[in-house]
Design a protein around this motif. Sequence first.
Motif, PDB file in Angstrom:
ATOM      1  N   PRO A  41       0.830  -1.223   0.000  1.00 55.45           N
ATOM      2  CA  PRO A  41       0.000   0.000   0.000  1.00 55.45           C
ATOM      3  C   PRO A  41       0.851   1.253   0.000  1.00 55.45           C
ATOM      4  O   PRO A  41       1.844   1.363   0.716  1.00 55.45           O
ATOM      5  CB  PRO A  41      -0.820  -0.153   1.290  1.00 55.45           C
ATOM      6  CG  PRO A  41      -0.876  -1.624   1.537  1.00 55.45           C
ATOM      7  CD  PRO A  41       0.446  -2.164   1.068  1.00 55.45           C
ATOM      8  N   ASP A  43       1.570   5.210   0.583  1.00 51.24           N
ATOM      9  CA  ASP A  43       1.202   6.480   1.189  1.00 51.24           C
ATOM     10  C   ASP A  43       1.585   7.591   0.221  1.00 51.24           C
ATOM     11  O   ASP A  43       2.070   7.335  -0.889  1.00 51.24           O
ATOM     12  CB  ASP A  43       1.862   6.657   2.553  1.00 51.24           C
ATOM     13  CG  ASP A  43       3.391   6.579   2.468  1.00 51.24           C
ATOM     14  OD1 ASP A  43       3.923   6.462   1.350  1.00 51.24           O
ATOM     15  OD2 ASP A  43       4.047   6.632   3.528  1.00 51.24           O
ATOM     16  N   GLN A 232      -2.679   4.100   1.473  1.00 45.63           N
ATOM     17  CA  GLN A 232      -2.835   4.375   2.893  1.00 45.63           C
ATOM     18  C   GLN A 232      -3.223   5.844   3.058  1.00 45.63           C
ATOM     19  O   GLN A 232      -2.462   6.731   2.677  1.00 45.63           O
ATOM     20  CB  GLN A 232      -1.537   4.089   3.653  1.00 45.63           C
ATOM     21  CG  GLN A 232      -1.094   2.638   3.599  1.00 45.63           C
ATOM     22  CD  GLN A 232       0.221   2.429   4.319  1.00 45.63           C
ATOM     23  OE1 GLN A 232       0.831   3.380   4.800  1.00 45.63           O
ATOM     24  NE2 GLN A 232       0.658   1.184   4.385  1.00 45.63           N
ATOM     25  N   THR A 233      -4.389   6.072   3.603  1.00 41.52           N
ATOM     26  CA  THR A 233      -4.890   7.447   3.734  1.00 41.52           C
ATOM     27  C   THR A 233      -4.995   7.906   5.180  1.00 41.52           C
ATOM     28  O   THR A 233      -5.455   9.021   5.427  1.00 41.52           O
ATOM     29  CB  THR A 233      -6.275   7.565   3.073  1.00 41.52           C
ATOM     30  OG1 THR A 233      -7.194   6.674   3.739  1.00 41.52           O
ATOM     31  CG2 THR A 233      -6.206   7.203   1.600  1.00 41.52           C
TER      32      THR A 233
END
Length: 457
Positions: A41, A43, A232-233
């Motif tokens: 994932p 960022d 990734q939030t």
Amino acid sequence: MSPRQSTARLLGLAIAACAGLADATPAARAESPAAAEAQTPLDFPAAVELALRRSPLLRQGQIQLEVRRMDEQDGRAGYWPAVHLQADYLINAPGSVTEPASLHLTTGEYNPVGAYFTVQAKREITRLAQLTYLQAIADGLQQAGELFLSLATLDQAKTLQAEQMEWGRRHLAWCANRTNQFGAPLELQTAEQELVALGLEGERLAIRQRQAKRNLAAMLGFEADETPPAVQTAAARAQVLEGFANSPGDRERAERNALDLQMLDVHLRLQKLGVKGAYAEFIPRPTFLLRTTDPLDESQEDGLFFSAGLSVPLWDAGRRRLNIHRQKAILEQRVLERSSGVEAWRRRWSDACDQRDLAAADAALATQRVRLAELNFQGQELAFDSGRADWPALNIAHRLLAEARAHALEMDLAADRAALALRNLSRDLLDRYVTVDDLLDPAADTWWDGDAMDPDK
């Protein structure tokens, strides 16, 4: 305003931030290089580094920059005279001619002064291509930041929608337990339809999220048929803004580093070279000639002769003089454009600062309204538990709380986007992820900051 209307407003703003990137990359059967690198994932910093490495949108600007550098190298060839070879042979030469062939080597009109101005102009054009490339990267970083902020907002909206679904089930159960009351069937049907509408809003959120991820994948260099990368939030806001939302901003530094103002400077320097080049048209040009004996000139002995001279233009109907006046007029225009450009940039900076402050004030007001709605809901909940209030009053309080939270998400996203726009205008975002000096150095292999990716790949 109902919860559905509030969520719809939030969805409209979120998808507006995600629009603008086309995902028209041709389908590929094999895994793209970007997909091969994005195994975990992403960022925001990791996505930026992957975009700088693989984005086809940025690659176009890089190719244009490489072409301009090659044009600059071509201009340096003008420092050397071009050599022209002319060979003649007399078919019906007189009997007295013993050597009917002749050879001429000439440079034509060699113009080293003009070559100097050409090289200087192409160097400025290369600089303009560099600035254009940097601007494309800066705009791409802002778009990536908006996508991450929108994805983070959509995740929060999905959480809010799930809470509304849970509350809707409780409300439906309450309506189902009072079937003997007056108007109960209508209330039950209304509760059922509200629950269905909340489910549809959840589907819309999922679609908007897929669109945002697909736009991000196109920016990162993914093929159209490939699965978008996982992102990734959780820390997206902190990573995208890095405290810039509360920073006053340094206008003087931002003005010195403004790419569009530097482009105006390049145009001004180019036009100054145009004026000097117009004067240089009056300079005599050297000529060189290496030739053999003319076969028809019996007065010359056989041999190889070298000559040098000057080519002086005497009459051109005033073209050169008019060109000087023209170039000076254009130079005056460039000076005015530079002055007006600076004033326009300063107004943009002031507007961006005001927009950020206004959006921040709206977000703070929305947050305060959420707190008031929470206090009202807590009061109604205590009253309901103690028997002093009925369920409809508690349901109305929850609806007001849901509307306030949805509106706060909308205002927070608008404030973050305004802060991101100001950060991009100040060039802080570009300088954070790109080492500009290395980027403008053609010998540099890597020019991004950070260590999330291996620069040797």
